[in-house]
Motif scaffolding. Sequence first.
Motif, short mmCIF file in Angstrom:
data_model
loop_
_atom_site.label_atom_id
_atom_site.label_comp_id
_atom_site.label_asym_id
_atom_site.label_seq_id
_atom_site.Cartn_x
_atom_site.Cartn_y
_atom_site.Cartn_z
N ASP A 111 -11.79 24.73 25.57
CA ASP A 111 -10.84 25.74 25.67
C ASP A 111 -9.96 24.81 24.59
O ASP A 111 -10.34 23.54 24.86
CB ASP A 111 -10.25 25.80 27.36
N PRO A 112 -8.49 25.22 24.14
CA PRO A 112 -8.08 24.32 22.74
C PRO A 112 -7.19 23.60 23.66
O PRO A 112 -7.01 22.38 23.05
CB PRO A 112 -7.12 25.52 22.23
N ALA A 113 -7.16 23.83 24.79
CA ALA A 113 -5.71 22.66 25.28
C ALA A 113 -6.86 21.86 26.04
O ALA A 113 -6.09 21.03 26.45
CB ALA A 113 -5.51 23.34 27.24
N ALA A 114 -7.60 22.41 26.44
CA ALA A 114 -8.58 20.58 26.59
C ALA A 114 -8.91 19.81 25.26
O ALA A 114 -9.38 18.59 25.75
CB ALA A 114 -10.45 21.40 27.84
N ALA A 115 -9.55 20.52 24.46
CA ALA A 115 -9.86 19.73 23.37
C ALA A 115 -8.33 19.11 22.75
O ALA A 115 -8.18 17.51 22.33
CB ALA A 115 -9.95 21.10 21.97
N ALA A 116 -6.62 19.61 23.00
CA ALA A 116 -6.46 18.96 22.48
C ALA A 116 -5.64 17.91 23.94
O ALA A 116 -5.64 16.43 23.52
CB ALA A 116 -4.49 19.75 22.68
N TRP A 117 -6.14 18.29 24.29
CA TRP A 117 -5.73 16.59 26.19
C TRP A 117 -7.05 16.22 26.07
O TRP A 117 -7.11 14.64 26.20
CB TRP A 117 -6.21 17.78 27.41
N LEU A 118 -8.45 16.44 25.45
CA LEU A 118 -9.40 14.83 25.39
C LEU A 118 -9.04 14.02 23.85
O LEU A 118 -8.86 12.95 24.22
CB LEU A 118 -10.64 15.90 24.72
N VAL A 119 -8.04 14.28 22.90
CA VAL A 119 -7.70 13.89 22.19
C VAL A 119 -6.14 12.65 22.43
O VAL A 119 -6.21 12.31 21.79
CB VAL A 119 -7.16 14.95 21.23
N LYS A 120 -5.48 13.56 22.97
CA LYS A 120 -4.16 13.08 23.46
C LYS A 120 -4.09 12.10 24.42
O LYS A 120 -3.75 10.67 24.52
CB LYS A 120 -2.67 13.97 23.47
N GLU A 121 -4.89 12.56 25.70
CA GLU A 121 -5.16 11.55 26.83
C GLU A 121 -6.16 11.02 27.22
O GLU A 121 -5.95 9.55 27.72
CB GLU A 121 -4.64 13.25 28.36
N ARG A 122 -7.14 11.10 26.35
CA ARG A 122 -8.22 10.09 26.90
C ARG A 122 -8.75 9.72 25.71
O ARG A 122 -10.24 8.72 24.99
CB ARG A 122 -9.72 10.84 26.99
N LYS A 123 -8.28 10.03 23.79
CA LYS A 123 -8.55 9.45 22.80
C LYS A 123 -10.39 9.80 22.75
O LYS A 123 -10.84 8.56 22.04
CB LYS A 123 -8.03 7.91 23.00
N ILE A 124 -10.85 10.10 22.79
CA ILE A 124 -11.66 10.35 22.22
C ILE A 124 -12.05 10.26 20.60
O ILE A 124 -11.19 10.32 20.01
CB ILE A 124 -12.56 12.31 22.66
N LYS A 125 -13.94 9.85 20.10
CA LYS A 125 -13.91 9.82 18.71
C LYS A 125 -14.32 11.04 17.74
O LYS A 125 -14.29 11.06 17.56
CB LYS A 125 -14.11 8.11 18.37
N ALA A 126 -15.48 11.75 19.02
CA ALA A 126 -16.14 12.99 18.56
C ALA A 126 -16.06 13.86 20.06
O ALA A 126 -16.52 13.21 20.75
CB ALA A 126 -17.55 13.08 17.83
N VAL A 127 -17.02 15.14 19.46
CA VAL A 127 -17.05 15.81 20.72
C VAL A 127 -18.65 16.55 20.34
O VAL A 127 -18.73 16.97 19.15
CB VAL A 127 -15.96 16.54 21.40
N GLY A 128 -19.49 17.50 20.88
CA GLY A 128 -20.23 17.39 20.68
C GLY A 128 -21.44 18.65 21.95
O GLY A 128 -20.88 18.85 22.69
#
Length: 259
Positions: free
Chosen positions: A174-191
Amino acid sequence: MLVVAAILPIVLAAATAALPKGGIVDLSHPYDAQTIFWPTESGFVLEKEHDGLTSRGYYYRSNKFSAPEHGGTHIDAPAHFAKDGSTVDAIPLDRLVGSAVMVDVSRKCLADRDYRISIEDFREWEKARREIPPHSIVLLRTGFAKYWPDRKKYLGTDERGAAAVAELHFPGLDPAAAAWLVKERKIKAVGLDTASIDYGQSTGFEAHVELMTHDVPAMENLANLERLPPTGITVVALPMKIAGGSGGPLRAIAIVEEK
């Protein structure tokens, strides 16, 4: 020669000791005639150039291949959906190697082909374990890898061409979850183990945009995620280094820590 004979067992012992005790899991599908590509793409082609004895009497084999950047197990570089994003040859290596978590959402995804992995799914995972650490690589198991290489089951359609894109049905982020992973969890990659980080019915590819405008690459069509634990994983995901590429074929592995 005596010195070499004396040192060799020591070198071999050191090399063996350096191997991970928990095992190495291959996260990539092979490239062949069955490899799944987007319906608008032609796919992978391997052409034999030589296979046999040469005029000098030694055996020699050589092939050539052609393929789109995006298909099979591959990476989407940020440049795929961000004008100023990193091209595949410029992705910093520390975004492609590091500690990972595996979030299993296969029960929901297999029950609903159009499921979009939500913030709540990540909160449920964290409640049972721990908060996703900053700078993690996040792997999402939808369970769809079990359908590979059956295009109909994996993509929702085995039709090809531009009209077939509207018939795609598979889960994504979900785009909202993508934004949350980037902003709240500072992830560096996803797969994940589907053909796109966005679900099949997406027309705006908003999850791609959320990730890649923040220089976060995405790995698609991963394999064997069912063999991974939720934590205690190190991922090494090295794509073909295509200068200026928007993505490319990926050989990814996961090193599982010994319990």
